[in-house]
Design a protein around this motif. Structure first.
Motif, PDB file in Angstrom:
ATOM      1  N   ARG A 287       0.813  -1.222   0.000  1.00  0.00           N
ATOM      2  CA  ARG A 287       0.000   0.000   0.000  1.00  0.00           C
ATOM      3  C   ARG A 287       0.844   1.269   0.000  1.00  0.00           C
ATOM      4  O   ARG A 287       0.322   2.360  -0.205  1.00  0.00           O
TER       5      ARG A 287
ATOM      6  N   GLY B  38       2.952   4.104  -1.154  1.00  0.00           N
ATOM      7  CA  GLY B  38       3.233   4.768  -2.409  1.00  0.00           C
ATOM      8  C   GLY B  38       4.531   5.558  -2.427  1.00  0.00           C
ATOM      9  O   GLY B  38       4.860   6.200  -3.427  1.00  0.00           O
TER      10      GLY B  38
ATOM     11  N   GLY C 218      -8.303   1.081  -4.925  1.00  0.00           N
ATOM     12  CA  GLY C 218      -7.700   1.942  -3.913  1.00  0.00           C
ATOM     13  C   GLY C 218      -6.644   1.274  -3.062  1.00  0.00           C
ATOM     14  O   GLY C 218      -5.974   1.951  -2.268  1.00  0.00           O
TER      15      GLY C 218
ATOM     16  N   ASP D 190      -2.006   2.294  -6.003  1.00  0.00           N
ATOM     17  CA  ASP D 190      -2.268   3.576  -6.670  1.00  0.00           C
ATOM     18  C   ASP D 190      -2.105   3.418  -8.182  1.00  0.00           C
ATOM     19  O   ASP D 190      -0.982   3.291  -8.692  1.00  0.00           O
ATOM     20  N   TRP D 191      -3.219   3.421  -8.919  1.00  0.00           N
ATOM     21  CA  TRP D 191      -3.155   3.305 -10.359  1.00  0.00           C
ATOM     22  C   TRP D 191      -2.359   4.440 -10.984  1.00  0.00           C
ATOM     23  O   TRP D 191      -1.551   4.215 -11.901  1.00  0.00           O
ATOM     24  N   GLU D 192      -2.537   5.644 -10.505  1.00  0.00           N
ATOM     25  CA  GLU D 192      -1.828   6.778 -11.093  1.00  0.00           C
ATOM     26  C   GLU D 192      -0.324   6.632 -10.897  1.00  0.00           C
ATOM     27  O   GLU D 192       0.466   6.969 -11.789  1.00  0.00           O
ATOM     28  N   GLN D 193       0.087   6.137  -9.739  1.00  0.00           N
ATOM     29  CA  GLN D 193       1.516   5.913  -9.511  1.00  0.00           C
ATOM     30  C   GLN D 193       2.044   4.845 -10.469  1.00  0.00           C
ATOM     31  O   GLN D 193       3.118   4.996 -11.058  1.00  0.00           O
TER      32      GLN D 193
ATOM     33  N   ARG E  46       6.056  10.874 -13.334  1.00  0.00           N
ATOM     34  CA  ARG E  46       4.746  11.385 -12.943  1.00  0.00           C
ATOM     35  C   ARG E  46       4.347  12.587 -13.789  1.00  0.00           C
ATOM     36  O   ARG E  46       3.170  12.860 -13.959  1.00  0.00           O
TER      37      ARG E  46
END
Length: 427
Positions: free
Chosen positions: A369, A371, A403, A406-409, A426
């Motif tokens: 979890r 990040g 959640g 982190d998909w964006e990470q 990023r």
């Protein structure tokens, strides 16, 4: 697509000892079924148990590979009774993934074994005390392999194997290339001892009167021969699957799923001198022996199912690693990723990897979890870059979107890695 296997927690007990903590996760190659990955090809990233509703979103983010998995138990719940609708649905899922621009790696799901398989001759492994395993006996039972062949042939009639980039190879009864766990050796069923009912490619137990913990003592030379035979059973299962797939005209990559550090050379030597008293050796996880006997044919991929599992402090590979002998004490403290990469290099094999999936011990769940740069995701991308892995699949797709991770990470790290910046991307 089948749900995660309920026996997986038993496998987790094995891989905790292997790595110290590993789970079933997958990295697939970026190759098409027609061409292997040449050196220097772009890295490939994907997800495990890829969700159809995310095919397009992930493809646009550069996450090009998808792993889709069948379940033998669901497809053939009774011997000879195949669920045609389920197979056709799966074939449509493969087509949808490819239409979205994804390559597809196939999980045959042999470890989701139907209950009726256990009723076949020598359907289960047997340990030295006579205890039967829950897992099906793919190493020492020709009957089990024959039933599995019928299933795979039926799959190939509906799923076009020419559309598959890679197939995951396991030991059948386990979701990775392992015998069952529990600190036991699983080579004492009737066929393993006598040769009756063995696959034609297998020889019987070379010391059928010997039992770990009793029944005489093996010399180190005899112990080495026995271990070579025992690990050779796992090699034989891999080769059998390769030959079957080749017969079915599959010419893509094969991913040999191996977790953790296993029994490294110095530990193996100690076990050989102690009548094989080693609670990990019974899983057959001796990767330096396994990969030494698999072909460096450009299609075989040493598949690390434990990238960034916290072993070895998640250390990275170093430029001089190839000069460090496998027996060198310095290698004993390396992470599982660094170690299996070194073994693959020794044997001229391609190498890829995957992170531990969610649902492991608390320490790894926190890392999963996390990040930050210290978390599992960032560490996994650093190991991919330093060890020269072909890419990374994230386990599992659902966790990127619910959640937990982190998909964006992940998407940013994919962009960074593809641009030659494994720690960033990023922006």
């Amino acid at each position: 697509m089948s749900a995660p296997d309920p026996t997986r927690r038993g496998v987790r007990a094995i891989v905790r000892a292997l790595a110290p903590a590993v789970a079933l996760v997958v990295l697939v190659s970026c190759t098409s079924a027609e061409e292997p990955t040449p050196p220097g090809s772009p890295l490939t990233f994907g997800t495990l148990l890829s969700m159809p509703e995310r095919f397009d979103d992930e493809a646009r983010a550069g996450v090009r590979a998808a792993m889709l998995e069948l379940s033998w138990r669901d497809v053939e719940p009774e011997e000879g009774d195949f669920d045609e609708e389920r197979l056709e649905d799966f074939a449509r899922g493969v087509a949808d993934a490819r239409a979205a621009g994804r390559t597809v790696t196939l999980g045959l799901g042999l470890h989701y074994t139907p209950d009726w398989v256990g009723d076949l001759e020598d359907g289960h492994y047997v340990d030295a005390s006579g205890r039967r395993s829950e897992a099906a006996n793919f190493v020492f039972s020709a009957a089990v392999r024959g039933a599995a062949e019928d299933y795979v042939r039926r799959v190939a009639r509906t799923v076009d194997l020419s559309s598959i980039a890679a197939v995951r190879l396991t030991s059948g009864g386990s979701p990775e290339v392992l015998y069952p766990g529990g600190g036991r050796f699983w080579a004492f069923n009737t066929g393993a001892l006598s040769g009756d009912g063995l696959p034609a490619s297998m020889l019987p137990n070379p010391f059928p009167q010997w039992r770990p913990g009793g029944g005489g003592r093996l010399t180190p030379e005899q112990a080495r021969a026995w271990v070579d035979w025992y690990v050779g059973g796992l090699v034989d299962v891999v080769r059998w699957q390769r030959e079957l797939l080749a017969e079915l005209r599959f010419d893509g990559d094969v991913h040999v799923l191996t977790p953790g550090s296993g029994v490294r050379p110095r530990r193996l030597e100690r076990a050989l001198r102690s009548n094989l008293e080693d609670d990990l050796l019974g899983t057959g996880a001796v990767w330096q022996l396994l990969y030494d006997r698999l072909p460096a044919d450009g299609r075989t991929v040493a598949f690390i199912t434990s990238v960034a599992d916290s072993s070895g402090g998640d250390d990275e590979c170093a430029p001089g690693d190839a000069a460090v002998a496998l027996t060198d004490p310095r290698a004993d403290g390396w992470s599982a990723t660094r170690w299996i990469t070194r073994v693959a290099t020794e044997n001229g094999l391609r190498v890829s990897g995957e992170n531990p999936g969610y649902g492991l011990p608390e320490e790894l769940e926190r890392s999963y979890r996390d990040g930050r740069d210290s978390g599992m995701m960032a560490a996994a991308f650093r190991q991919v870059a330093s060890c020269g892995l072909e890419g990374l699949y994230w386990a599992h797709d659902a966790q990127l979107w619910n959640g937990t991770a982190d998909w964006e990470q992940f998407a940013a790290l994919v962009r960074g890695a593809q641009q030659g910046n494994p720690g960033g991307g990023r922006g």
